[in-house]
Design an enzyme around this catalytic site. Structure first.
Site, PDB file in Angstrom:
ATOM      1  N   ARG A  86      40.017 -57.999  52.959  1.00 17.52           N
ATOM      2  CA  ARG A  86      41.260 -58.718  53.198  1.00 17.52           C
ATOM      3  C   ARG A  86      42.330 -58.231  52.228  1.00 17.52           C
ATOM      4  O   ARG A  86      42.038 -57.758  51.137  1.00 17.52           O
ATOM      5  CB  ARG A  86      41.051 -60.225  53.019  1.00 17.52           C
ATOM      6  CG  ARG A  86      40.344 -60.899  54.217  1.00 17.52           C
ATOM      7  CD  ARG A  86      40.208 -62.400  54.014  1.00 17.52           C
ATOM      8  NE  ARG A  86      39.350 -62.711  52.900  1.00 17.52           N
ATOM      9  CZ  ARG A  86      39.762 -63.049  51.694  1.00 17.52           C
ATOM     10  NH1 ARG A  86      41.056 -63.160  51.428  1.00 17.52           N
ATOM     11  NH2 ARG A  86      38.893 -63.301  50.732  1.00 17.52           N
ATOM     12  N   TYR A 214      39.965 -54.524  59.627  1.00 14.54           N
ATOM     13  CA  TYR A 214      38.936 -55.252  58.885  1.00 14.54           C
ATOM     14  C   TYR A 214      38.855 -56.725  59.292  1.00 14.54           C
ATOM     15  O   TYR A 214      39.883 -57.378  59.496  1.00 14.54           O
ATOM     16  CB  TYR A 214      39.183 -55.145  57.366  1.00 14.54           C
ATOM     17  CG  TYR A 214      38.279 -56.082  56.617  1.00 14.54           C
ATOM     18  CD1 TYR A 214      36.926 -55.771  56.431  1.00 14.54           C
ATOM     19  CD2 TYR A 214      38.735 -57.312  56.167  1.00 14.54           C
ATOM     20  CE1 TYR A 214      36.082 -56.664  55.803  1.00 14.54           C
ATOM     21  CE2 TYR A 214      37.887 -58.210  55.527  1.00 14.54           C
ATOM     22  CZ  TYR A 214      36.564 -57.878  55.351  1.00 14.54           C
ATOM     23  OH  TYR A 214      35.717 -58.770  54.742  1.00 14.54           O
ATOM     24  N   LYS A 223      39.773 -66.247  59.815  1.00  8.18           N
ATOM     25  CA  LYS A 223      40.574 -66.812  58.737  1.00  8.18           C
ATOM     26  C   LYS A 223      41.997 -67.159  59.204  1.00  8.18           C
ATOM     27  O   LYS A 223      42.568 -68.156  58.801  1.00  8.18           O
ATOM     28  CB  LYS A 223      40.586 -65.863  57.537  1.00  8.18           C
ATOM     29  CG  LYS A 223      39.200 -65.644  56.919  1.00  8.18           C
ATOM     30  CD  LYS A 223      38.593 -66.943  56.520  1.00  8.18           C
ATOM     31  CE  LYS A 223      37.199 -67.003  55.988  1.00  8.18           C
ATOM     32  NZ  LYS A 223      36.579 -66.002  55.228  1.00  8.18           N
ATOM     33  N   HIS A 243      37.099 -73.863  54.131  1.00  3.63           N
ATOM     34  CA  HIS A 243      36.288 -72.654  53.907  1.00  3.63           C
ATOM     35  C   HIS A 243      34.915 -73.094  53.390  1.00  3.63           C
ATOM     36  O   HIS A 243      34.601 -72.922  52.219  1.00  3.63           O
ATOM     37  CB  HIS A 243      37.023 -71.773  52.881  1.00  3.63           C
ATOM     38  CG  HIS A 243      36.476 -70.397  52.724  1.00  3.63           C
ATOM     39  ND1 HIS A 243      36.687 -69.630  51.595  1.00  3.63           N
ATOM     40  CD2 HIS A 243      35.749 -69.608  53.557  1.00  3.63           C
ATOM     41  CE1 HIS A 243      36.104 -68.451  51.738  1.00  3.63           C
ATOM     42  NE2 HIS A 243      35.517 -68.414  52.914  1.00  3.63           N
ATOM     43  N   SER A 265      35.143 -66.595  48.535  1.00  5.54           N
ATOM     44  CA  SER A 265      34.588 -65.442  49.247  1.00  5.54           C
ATOM     45  C   SER A 265      33.553 -64.718  48.387  1.00  5.54           C
ATOM     46  O   SER A 265      33.782 -64.476  47.197  1.00  5.54           O
ATOM     47  CB  SER A 265      35.717 -64.482  49.611  1.00  5.54           C
ATOM     48  OG  SER A 265      36.681 -65.172  50.380  1.00  5.54           O
ATOM     49  N   ALA A 266      32.438 -64.385  49.031  1.00  4.91           N
ATOM     50  CA  ALA A 266      31.332 -63.680  48.370  1.00  4.91           C
ATOM     51  C   ALA A 266      30.788 -64.444  47.159  1.00  4.91           C
ATOM     52  O   ALA A 266      30.451 -63.848  46.142  1.00  4.91           O
ATOM     53  CB  ALA A 266      31.729 -62.250  47.993  1.00  4.91           C
ATOM     54  N   CYS A 267      30.736 -65.770  47.273  1.00  6.78           N
ATOM     55  CA  CYS A 267      30.189 -66.593  46.187  1.00  6.78           C
ATOM     56  C   CYS A 267      29.031 -67.474  46.643  1.00  6.78           C
ATOM     57  O   CYS A 267      28.737 -68.494  46.012  1.00  6.78           O
ATOM     58  CB  CYS A 267      31.287 -67.426  45.548  1.00  6.78           C
ATOM     59  SG  CYS A 267      32.434 -66.430  44.578  1.00  6.78           S
ATOM     60  N   GLY A 268      28.393 -67.130  47.774  1.00 11.37           N
ATOM     61  CA  GLY A 268      27.123 -67.782  48.062  1.00 11.37           C
ATOM     62  C   GLY A 268      27.042 -68.730  49.247  1.00 11.37           C
ATOM     63  O   GLY A 268      26.027 -69.404  49.402  1.00 11.37           O
ATOM     64  N   ASP A 294      30.643 -70.349  56.951  1.00 13.21           N
ATOM     65  CA  ASP A 294      31.949 -69.929  56.409  1.00 13.21           C
ATOM     66  C   ASP A 294      33.080 -70.930  56.655  1.00 13.21           C
ATOM     67  O   ASP A 294      33.941 -71.081  55.810  1.00 13.21           O
ATOM     68  CB  ASP A 294      32.331 -68.568  57.007  1.00 13.21           C
ATOM     69  CG  ASP A 294      33.428 -67.848  56.226  1.00 13.21           C
ATOM     70  OD1 ASP A 294      33.324 -67.793  54.996  1.00 13.21           O
ATOM     71  OD2 ASP A 294      34.386 -67.352  56.853  1.00 13.21           O
ATOM     72  N   ASN A 382      31.812 -54.719  49.861  1.00  8.42           N
ATOM     73  CA  ASN A 382      32.177 -55.730  50.863  1.00  8.42           C
ATOM     74  C   ASN A 382      31.689 -55.326  52.260  1.00  8.42           C
ATOM     75  O   ASN A 382      32.247 -55.742  53.265  1.00  8.42           O
ATOM     76  CB  ASN A 382      33.694 -55.957  50.866  1.00  8.42           C
ATOM     77  CG  ASN A 382      34.097 -57.175  51.688  1.00  8.42           C
ATOM     78  OD1 ASN A 382      33.420 -58.204  51.670  1.00  8.42           O
ATOM     79  ND2 ASN A 382      35.185 -57.065  52.438  1.00  8.42           N
ATOM     80  N   ARG A 384      29.648 -55.518  55.600  1.00  9.89           N
ATOM     81  CA  ARG A 384      29.341 -56.768  56.317  1.00  9.89           C
ATOM     82  C   ARG A 384      28.467 -56.518  57.526  1.00  9.89           C
ATOM     83  O   ARG A 384      28.444 -55.416  58.086  1.00  9.89           O
ATOM     84  CB  ARG A 384      30.645 -57.421  56.785  1.00  9.89           C
ATOM     85  CG  ARG A 384      31.621 -57.772  55.666  1.00  9.89           C
ATOM     86  CD  ARG A 384      31.660 -59.251  55.392  1.00  9.89           C
ATOM     87  NE  ARG A 384      32.367 -59.569  54.155  1.00  9.89           N
ATOM     88  CZ  ARG A 384      32.480 -60.802  53.683  1.00  9.89           C
ATOM     89  NH1 ARG A 384      31.946 -61.816  54.319  1.00  9.89           N
ATOM     90  NH2 ARG A 384      33.115 -61.038  52.545  1.00  9.89           N
ATOM     91  N   ASN A 511      18.081 -73.210  44.596  1.00 12.35           N
ATOM     92  CA  ASN A 511      19.247 -74.102  44.689  1.00 12.35           C
ATOM     93  C   ASN A 511      18.901 -75.403  45.416  1.00 12.35           C
ATOM     94  O   ASN A 511      19.614 -76.393  45.311  1.00 12.35           O
ATOM     95  CB  ASN A 511      20.412 -73.393  45.392  1.00 12.35           C
ATOM     96  CG  ASN A 511      20.971 -72.258  44.535  1.00 12.35           C
ATOM     97  OD1 ASN A 511      20.824 -72.268  43.318  1.00 12.35           O
ATOM     98  ND2 ASN A 511      21.586 -71.277  45.174  1.00 12.35           N
TER      99      ASN A 511
END
Ligand code: GTP
Ligand code: SPV
Ligand code: MN
Length: 599
Positions: A86, A214, A223, A243, A265-268, A294, A382, A384, A511
């Site tokens: 992005r 992308y 998004k 989100h 983004s990209a945090c789990g 997401d 990144n 995907r 977790n």
């Protein structure tokens, strides 16, 4: 030409009337007059149409087939090397009043935005086919769902939208019935970073995106629509577009709760949504099901609880780090019918990325060059995968429930190497909104720019809120009323590091131990201690059986660093001030109360 291909062959202009809705036909004709494509295709979402597009992309090299034995019907797409994430600096929200977009967005007046974009779109589809994709975000029969139409010149976008949303005839039928839809116009243009803009016109329910292929820039249902435009709609219609992942958690007694969690983004999010319980928990009967990874749309139901749907139908997930040990459900999901973007490949054409943790080796990197570890990673950080949610073993049948699922807890979380403990609970809704508003996280490769820089990313919506954050927090606070039964709010941090620079918490499956504590809090069964920042568990309040934690880990994961929080709250106070008088007083008061308690 056989009968099937004839059905979906491009129709020469000016056959633009693919719908019974005059407003839709008129818009398609207007776009065609501006962009001047050679042909127009109304996408019906059929297998035949998809097969034809895949064949087309295979012929021109857009898609490379992967090993048919190990990864049937799967493809590799190598994007332009400057078009891999992005582009937040090129993403705009165009509202009549600049203040309505807020300091959290880049702004342009709607007139200037249209002028700029229309100049780029002028004639940009000459020699190309224009695809018209009617889509529905959410189950086709859900009152919570919303529809849109994306016009694009990229068959790659069509193939991805087909996986990520519900496209074609049923969506078109709903659009014709409702007479309303979000308009999204996209062209890959020349893929020139200097001619690239992602422009939103929330007041017109319109998106114009040029110059990128992308995901987040080009799959406009995701998004652009489901967060930036939808957040604007949600504010006016009394719901929330977030989100967030949505997961179901079932304990051994068969009691089920749903949790929504916002991580940047990209945090789990994908990883937590597909969590596999540690062995002991599995034996005891704990189960996790995936509703979404997401995006979450939620609104109060008849009983006052918040009901959530996943507006998406697929996963556009981060490939690097996905392995049999970190996320087996994701790995199982992507064994077939998957589009991989910017991964490496092995000598026998299997997809490969850093952290896949198998016994294979990459032969070519994501740019298609011989792999050289000294030069660049095999997969772009990144990279995907795009895959239908239905292929995920943990996918919940409830994800198709038009009523949505009732949310028991909302979780905020960031990537914080220091200060922030493993988990804490907000005292009440207002405090919880502050916890979300004050979220900080280190940046990741999901957006172009520096990685690992701490920034405020309120509710993981910094790149995605389609209006002024001050108004957004006001909207969040407005749910605190008698007719709404609010979920509890928590904050987590899976990314705390020790003095050796390594993660202190094992994360992933473990977790669940944190989720179990949260559910215990919701049910009034789990313990915590009150501190100025909220209710904190001690290490004995969680089930840590079988987890090896150093003394340092126990101390900091469950500890409260008063001095550190003092300066954090000074910084949070400063952040809220950036929004001036529009920032709700209740949030500023909450910040001040906690700051005072810390001194
Ligand atoms: P978007 O799709 O960009 O919105 O991201 P996401 O939030 O779905 O991120 P995802 O789950 O794909 O996580 C991406 C990164 O976080 C990968 O590098 C994972 O390995 C890492 N990650 C996920 N969960 C954990 C965890 O519990 N602990 C640690 N240490 N890393 C994790
Ligand atoms: C994110 O960056 O948060 C994503 C990927 O989920 S994208 O669809 O590109 O936004
Ligand atoms: Mn995301």
């Amino acid at each position: 030409m056989n009968a099937i291909t004839q059905d979906v062959a491009p129709t020469p202009i000016p056959n633009l009337n693919g719908s019974s809705l005059p407003a839709l036909n008129a818009w398609v004709a207007e776009v065609a007059a501006l962009t001047r494509p050679d042909a127009v295709v109304w996408c019906d979402g059929s297998d035949e149409e998809n097969a034809r597009l895949i064949a087309l992309m295979q012929a021109d090299g857009t898609l490379v087939p992967l090993n048919e034995k190990t990864h049937p019907n799967s493809w590799l797409h190598r994007s332009h090397p400057d078009d891999v994430a992005r582009v937040e600096h090129l993403t705009f929200v165009c509202t009549s009043e600049k203040e309505d977009a807020g300091p959290n967005n880049h702004w342009m007046s709607p007139a200037d935005g249209h002028d700029k974009m229309d100049a780029l779109f002028d004639g940009c589809m000459e020699g190309r086919t224009m695809y018209v994709i009617p889509y529905c975000m959410g189950p086709i029969d859900s009152p919570l769902s919303r529809c849109g139409v994306e016009i694009t010149d990229s068959p790659y976008v069509v193939a991805n939208m087909r996986i990520m949303t519900r496209i074609g005839a049923p969506a078109l039928e709903r659009i014709e019935r409702e007479g309303r839809f979000v308009k999204g116009l996209h062209s890959i243009g020349e893929l020139d970073p200097n001619r690239r803009f992602i422009m939103h016109f929330p007041e017109e329910l319109t998106i114009k995106s040029y110059g990128s292929g992308y995901g987040g820039n080009a799959l406009l249902g995701k998004k652009c629509h489901a967060l930036r435009i939808a957040s604007h709609q949600a504010r006016h219609e009394g719901w929330l577009a977030e989100h967030m992942l949505i997961l179901g958690i079932e304990n051994p007694q068969g009691e089920k709760h749903y949790i929504a969690a916002a991580f940047p983004s990209a945090c789990g999010k994908t990883n937590l949504a597909m969590l596999i319980p540690p062995e002991g928990y599995r034996k005891d009967g704990w189960k996790i099901s995936t509703v979404g990874d997401d995006i979450c749309w939620m609104r109060p139901g008849k009983d006052g609880r918040l009901y959530a749907i996943n507006p998406e139908a697929g996963f556009f997930g981060v490939a690097p780090g996905t392995s049999e040990s970190s996320n087996p459900n994701a790995l199982k999901s992507i064994q077939s019918n998957t589009i991989f973007t910017n991964v490496g490949v092995t000598a026998d054409n299997q997809p490969w990325w850093e952290g896949i943790d198998n016994d294979q080796e990459p032969a070519l990197d994501w740019r298609g060059e011989p792999y050289d570890a000294a030069k660049r990673p095999a997969a772009h950080p990144n990279a995907r995968f795009t895959v239908s949610a239905k292929q995920c073993p943990s996918y919940s049948p409830e994800a198709e429930n038009p009523e949505g699922v009732p949310i028991s807890a909302i979780v905020f979380g960031g990537r914080r190497a220091s200060l922030v403990p493993l988990v804490f609970e907000a005292r009440d809704w207002t405090h919880g909104v502050l916890v979300g508003a004050a979220m900080g996280s280190e940046t990741t490769a999901a957006a172009t720019g520096q990685v690992g820089v701490m920034r405020r990313d309120p509710m993981a919506m910094k790149p995605f809120c389609g209006y002024n954050f001050a108004d957004y927090f006001t909207h969040w606070l407005s749910f605190d009323r008698d007719d709404v039964k609010l979920p509890k709010i928590f904050h987590v941090n899976w990314f705390r590091k020790g003095s050796d620079g390594k993660f202190l918490w094992p994360g992933f499956g473990d977790n669940l131990r944190v989720l179990e504590w949260m559910i215990g809090r919701v049910d009034g069964k789990a313990n915590a201690t009150e501190t100025p920042i909220g209710y904190l568990p001690s290490d004995s309040d969680l089930n840590l059986e079988g987890v090896e934690l150093s003394d340092e880990a126990r101390r900091v994961l469950f500890g409260f660093d008063k001095d550190g929080w003092k300066s954090e709250f000074d910084s949070i106070g400063g952040y809220l001030e950036e929004y001036g008088p529009r920032m709700p007083q209740a949030l500023k008061d909450e910040q001040r109360r906690i700051a005072q308690a810390l001194y």
